[in-house]
Design a protein around this motif. Structure first.
Motif: not given
Lengths: 202, 202
Positions: A4, A8-9, A11, A14, A21, A28-36
């Motif tokens: 990645y 992204l790595r 995030l 962190e 977690i 999964r959370l990072a990809f979710h946030l990418l769509d926000k």
């Protein structure tokens, strides 16, 4: 190897620091946030950076508070002669949710735990004796966890109060409501047995 | 009723918006962060606000990238005649991890899903035909999920390619490695059966 992008790595790394977690959840959370939207992300980041500054602790009971003394300590409707000692602000919330307790609190912000190098001096007890006198406390309810650390802390509090005429009580241990006797562990069951209460005849 | 300070409630509410994080987990995370230094929190917040700005997408394959065209598209060691179509950048990572695939990718950034109001026009397919020609692709490997959405997308891709002399393949469906036949669901088992391969005699 291909991986990645760096941001992204970073995030993911962190997020992985948070308890419970792992790499998969963090990804999964990072990809979710990418769509926000950036705005939604900024709101989360803002809540993170701001929250510590805006939380203070009551100088009397050491609970989290927005003002000092806190809502509970400054309430005139509370029974000043009853003091419930708990480990953390979360326990205060749990007690308040019962709607049964009308006294004051003392939040230790920790429990004695030699393994974690936490001794009595690390607990918020500096003003404890002073409070007992000032409030003319009649009963101290020890509501620490039913664990080794909770037991050790309860013993220490008993030692502090020894010789005074303040009543000490501890929360009952036994079967949880809705629990199943068959699945109760031995310690819980033996404590429920030794703490059994009599049913009086009508 | 007494509750947590406003700043903490705000943080809990923000954390709860994340997928798979309920009130309990959000509260636990917030209390965990309360024990961390402001600097550590700022690092997390910084990673959050910064990461979207620093991630761009490859204009050729639509994968996440730090440069455009991405590492994979601009590599001379990749087989330009092989194109693997996947849903998301996460699938690219999964494919790369096998170490078996040496072709290029095309990341759809979604799958056709009428229920979620996602049609073919929402997929990153604008430059798909153009890429096929430019790269002189011989085989398109459809590596969408073995789900209704993945199947629908595979069908749509087949329709696009109809009439060309490009070979289309789809990832095999069957029992997962290390899986247990006894516990395989009927769909998996029937697909494993219809996709069975012959064992040749020596």
């Amino acid at each position: 190897m291909y991986s990645y992008p760096r941001a992204l790595r970073k995030l993911i790394a962190e997020l992985e620091k948070l308890p419970g977690i792992g790499t998969h959840t963090a990804t999964r959370l990072a990809f979710h946030l990418l769509d926000k939207s950036q705005q939604e992300i900024e709101e989360l980041a803002g809540a993170l950076t701001g929250f510590k500054k805006n939380i203070s602790f009551c100088s009397k009971c050491h609970n989290m508070a927005e003002e000092d003394p806190c809502q509970i300590c400054s309430s005139s409707e509370r029974d000043q002669s009853l003091l419930c000692v708990v480990e953390s602000p979360r326990d205060v919330i749990a007690m308040e949710k019962t709607g049964e307790y009308k006294g004051l609190y003392h939040v230790l912000r920790g429990l004695i735990s030699p393994l974690d190098d936490v001794g009595p001096e690390d607990l918020a007890l500096a003003n404890f004796r002073e409070r007992l006198q000032e409030l003319q406390v009649q009963e101290v309810i020890i509501a620490t966890d039913p664990s080794t650390e909770g037991d050790a802390t309860a013993l220490y509090l008993k030692k502090i109060l020894q010789g005074s005429d303040i009543k000490i009580t501890r929360l009952a241990q036994g079967l949880p409501a809705g629990g199943d006797l068959e699945y109760a562990d031995e310690v819980t069951l033996s404590r429920a047995l030794s703490g059994r209460s009599e049913i009086k005849y009508d």
